[in-house]
Design a protein around this motif. Sequence first.
Motif, PDB file in Angstrom:
ATOM      1  N   PRO A  75     -11.651  -5.376  12.460  1.00  0.00           N
ATOM      2  CA  PRO A  75     -12.567  -4.330  11.980  1.00  0.00           C
ATOM      3  C   PRO A  75     -13.905  -4.935  11.562  1.00  0.00           C
ATOM      4  N   PRO A  76     -14.993  -4.187  11.706  1.00  0.00           N
ATOM      5  CA  PRO A  76     -16.324  -4.727  11.368  1.00  0.00           C
ATOM      6  C   PRO A  76     -16.449  -5.191   9.916  1.00  0.00           C
ATOM      7  N   GLU A  77     -15.668  -4.603   9.030  1.00  0.00           N
ATOM      8  CA  GLU A  77     -15.764  -4.977   7.615  1.00  0.00           C
ATOM      9  C   GLU A  77     -14.849  -6.141   7.255  1.00  0.00           C
ATOM     10  N   PHE A  78     -14.205  -6.768   8.255  1.00  0.00           N
ATOM     11  CA  PHE A  78     -13.308  -7.887   7.972  1.00  0.00           C
ATOM     12  C   PHE A  78     -14.091  -9.026   7.329  1.00  0.00           C
ATOM     13  N   ASN A  79     -13.519  -9.596   6.267  1.00  0.00           N
ATOM     14  CA  ASN A  79     -14.179 -10.653   5.506  1.00  0.00           C
ATOM     15  C   ASN A  79     -13.307 -11.912   5.537  1.00  0.00           C
ATOM     16  N   PHE A  80     -13.781 -12.944   6.248  1.00  0.00           N
ATOM     17  CA  PHE A  80     -13.025 -14.189   6.327  1.00  0.00           C
ATOM     18  C   PHE A  80     -12.976 -14.919   4.987  1.00  0.00           C
ATOM     19  N   ASN A  81     -13.826 -14.551   4.056  1.00  0.00           N
ATOM     20  CA  ASN A  81     -13.808 -15.186   2.732  1.00  0.00           C
ATOM     21  C   ASN A  81     -12.805 -14.530   1.790  1.00  0.00           C
ATOM     22  N   SER A  82     -12.173 -13.458   2.243  1.00  0.00           N
ATOM     23  CA  SER A  82     -11.148 -12.797   1.442  1.00  0.00           C
ATOM     24  C   SER A  82      -9.789 -13.405   1.787  1.00  0.00           C
ATOM     25  N   SER A  83      -9.159 -14.042   0.811  1.00  0.00           N
ATOM     26  CA  SER A  83      -7.867 -14.674   1.072  1.00  0.00           C
ATOM     27  C   SER A  83      -6.799 -13.639   1.420  1.00  0.00           C
ATOM     28  N   VAL A  84      -6.897 -12.448   0.860  1.00  0.00           N
ATOM     29  CA  VAL A  84      -5.925 -11.398   1.159  1.00  0.00           C
ATOM     30  C   VAL A  84      -6.050 -10.966   2.621  1.00  0.00           C
ATOM     31  N   GLN A  85      -7.289 -10.703   3.063  1.00  0.00           N
ATOM     32  CA  GLN A  85      -7.495 -10.282   4.449  1.00  0.00           C
ATOM     33  C   GLN A  85      -7.154 -11.404   5.425  1.00  0.00           C
ATOM     34  N   LEU A  86      -7.534 -12.632   5.100  1.00  0.00           N
ATOM     35  CA  LEU A  86      -7.244 -13.761   5.985  1.00  0.00           C
ATOM     36  C   LEU A  86      -5.737 -13.995   6.083  1.00  0.00           C
ATOM     37  N   SER A  87      -5.049 -13.909   4.967  1.00  0.00           N
ATOM     38  CA  SER A  87      -3.597 -14.079   4.961  1.00  0.00           C
ATOM     39  C   SER A  87      -2.931 -13.006   5.815  1.00  0.00           C
ATOM     40  N   ASP A  88      -3.368 -11.775   5.656  1.00  0.00           N
ATOM     41  CA  ASP A  88      -2.812 -10.677   6.451  1.00  0.00           C
ATOM     42  C   ASP A  88      -3.058 -10.911   7.942  1.00  0.00           C
ATOM     43  N   LEU A  89      -4.255 -11.356   8.286  1.00  0.00           N
ATOM     44  CA  LEU A  89      -4.590 -11.612   9.687  1.00  0.00           C
ATOM     45  C   LEU A  89      -3.715 -12.731  10.262  1.00  0.00           C
ATOM     46  N   LEU A  90      -3.652 -13.861   9.560  1.00  0.00           N
ATOM     47  CA  LEU A  90      -2.933 -15.013  10.086  1.00  0.00           C
ATOM     48  C   LEU A  90      -1.428 -14.782  10.179  1.00  0.00           C
ATOM     49  N   TYR A  91      -0.852 -14.287   9.105  1.00  0.00           N
ATOM     50  CA  TYR A  91       0.601 -14.242   9.029  1.00  0.00           C
ATOM     51  C   TYR A  91       1.221 -12.929   9.501  1.00  0.00           C
ATOM     52  N   LYS A  93      -0.652 -10.189  11.401  1.00  0.00           N
ATOM     53  CA  LYS A  93      -1.174  -9.715  12.685  1.00  0.00           C
ATOM     54  C   LYS A  93      -1.074 -10.761  13.790  1.00  0.00           C
ATOM     55  N   CYS A  94      -1.219 -12.036  13.448  1.00  0.00           N
ATOM     56  CA  CYS A  94      -1.171 -13.099  14.457  1.00  0.00           C
ATOM     57  C   CYS A  94       0.168 -13.828  14.470  1.00  0.00           C
ATOM     58  N   ASP A  95       1.084 -13.444  13.596  1.00  0.00           N
ATOM     59  CA  ASP A  95       2.448 -14.004  13.543  1.00  0.00           C
ATOM     60  C   ASP A  95       2.489 -15.525  13.434  1.00  0.00           C
ATOM     61  N   MET A  96       1.638 -16.098  12.630  1.00  0.00           N
ATOM     62  CA  MET A  96       1.672 -17.547  12.416  1.00  0.00           C
ATOM     63  C   MET A  96       2.738 -17.864  11.370  1.00  0.00           C
ATOM     64  N   THR A  97       3.309 -19.043  11.480  1.00  0.00           N
ATOM     65  CA  THR A  97       4.389 -19.456  10.591  1.00  0.00           C
ATOM     66  C   THR A  97       3.840 -19.852   9.224  1.00  0.00           C
ATOM     67  N   VAL A  98       4.471 -19.341   8.191  1.00  0.00           N
ATOM     68  CA  VAL A  98       4.074 -19.672   6.815  1.00  0.00           C
ATOM     69  C   VAL A  98       4.700 -21.006   6.437  1.00  0.00           C
ATOM     70  N   LYS A  99       3.857 -21.998   6.147  1.00  0.00           N
ATOM     71  CA  LYS A  99       4.345 -23.313   5.713  1.00  0.00           C
ATOM     72  C   LYS A  99       4.176 -23.510   4.211  1.00  0.00           C
ATOM     73  N   TYR A 100       3.135 -22.892   3.655  1.00  0.00           N
ATOM     74  CA  TYR A 100       2.825 -23.054   2.232  1.00  0.00           C
ATOM     75  C   TYR A 100       2.710 -21.677   1.581  1.00  0.00           C
ATOM     76  N   ARG A 101       3.110 -21.625   0.336  1.00  0.00           N
ATOM     77  CA  ARG A 101       2.994 -20.388  -0.440  1.00  0.00           C
ATOM     78  C   ARG A 101       2.243 -20.662  -1.736  1.00  0.00           C
ATOM     79  N   THR A 102       1.633 -19.613  -2.258  1.00  0.00           N
ATOM     80  CA  THR A 102       0.946 -19.724  -3.536  1.00  0.00           C
ATOM     81  C   THR A 102       1.984 -19.776  -4.652  1.00  0.00           C
ATOM     82  N   LYS A 103       1.556 -20.017  -5.863  1.00  0.00           N
ATOM     83  CA  LYS A 103       2.489 -20.036  -6.996  1.00  0.00           C
ATOM     84  C   LYS A 103       3.141 -18.673  -7.191  1.00  0.00           C
ATOM     85  N   GLY A 104       2.436 -17.627  -6.766  1.00  0.00           N
ATOM     86  CA  GLY A 104       2.993 -16.272  -6.862  1.00  0.00           C
ATOM     87  C   GLY A 104       3.931 -15.933  -5.718  1.00  0.00           C
TER      88      GLY A 104
END
Length: 183
Positions: A75-91, A93-104
């Motif tokens: 989407p035009p409003e996609f922000n690569f500096n947003s960790s929430v949006q980037l995480s959603d995109l990578l894991y 929408k793009c089905d990338m494997t999660v290797k690391y997790r946040t403390k939460g």
Amino acid sequence: WTLWHHLRRWAKVRKTFIYKTEMAVLPVIADMADVGLCYDWNLLRDEAREARDFGERLLAEVIEDFGALAGEPLPPEFNFNSSVQLSDLLYNKCDMTVKYRTKGGKPSVDAKHALPELAKRHPEVEKYLSWKRLDTLRNNFLDRYETLYCWAADGRAHPLLLQHGTIAGRFSCEQPNYQQSPG
């Protein structure tokens, strides 16, 4: 309180080797700060413009690559500096494997651990990291240096040289910290 400490210790301190050395170096430091550093502001402006243009083209490629990987345009409003949006995109929408997790417990997009690991298997992530490094360089140095440090009439930057700045016995400086400036 400060005066009391000074008067109490002055007689002993003023005869020490380190005090004599520090006081001998002080005029040199003051002269260095007065002379300042000569940055080529025109070159920095040109490099900033070139980095901005290249960064825009690279970002367009990154957006296109991730859109293709996700199976739909970003989407035009996609922000690569947003960790929430980037995480959603990578894991998600793009089905990338999660290797690391946040403390939460959420999937991490940490630039030191998670993203370099993903970049080993996904060239899109490597291209994104290249854009991110370029964008950081441009924002932190190229675009800001002249605005922040070219205030003197002589056109030079006059950093604060700190005689007591490091444990190793060398100088440190700030405003600008030219020791950390990219080559």
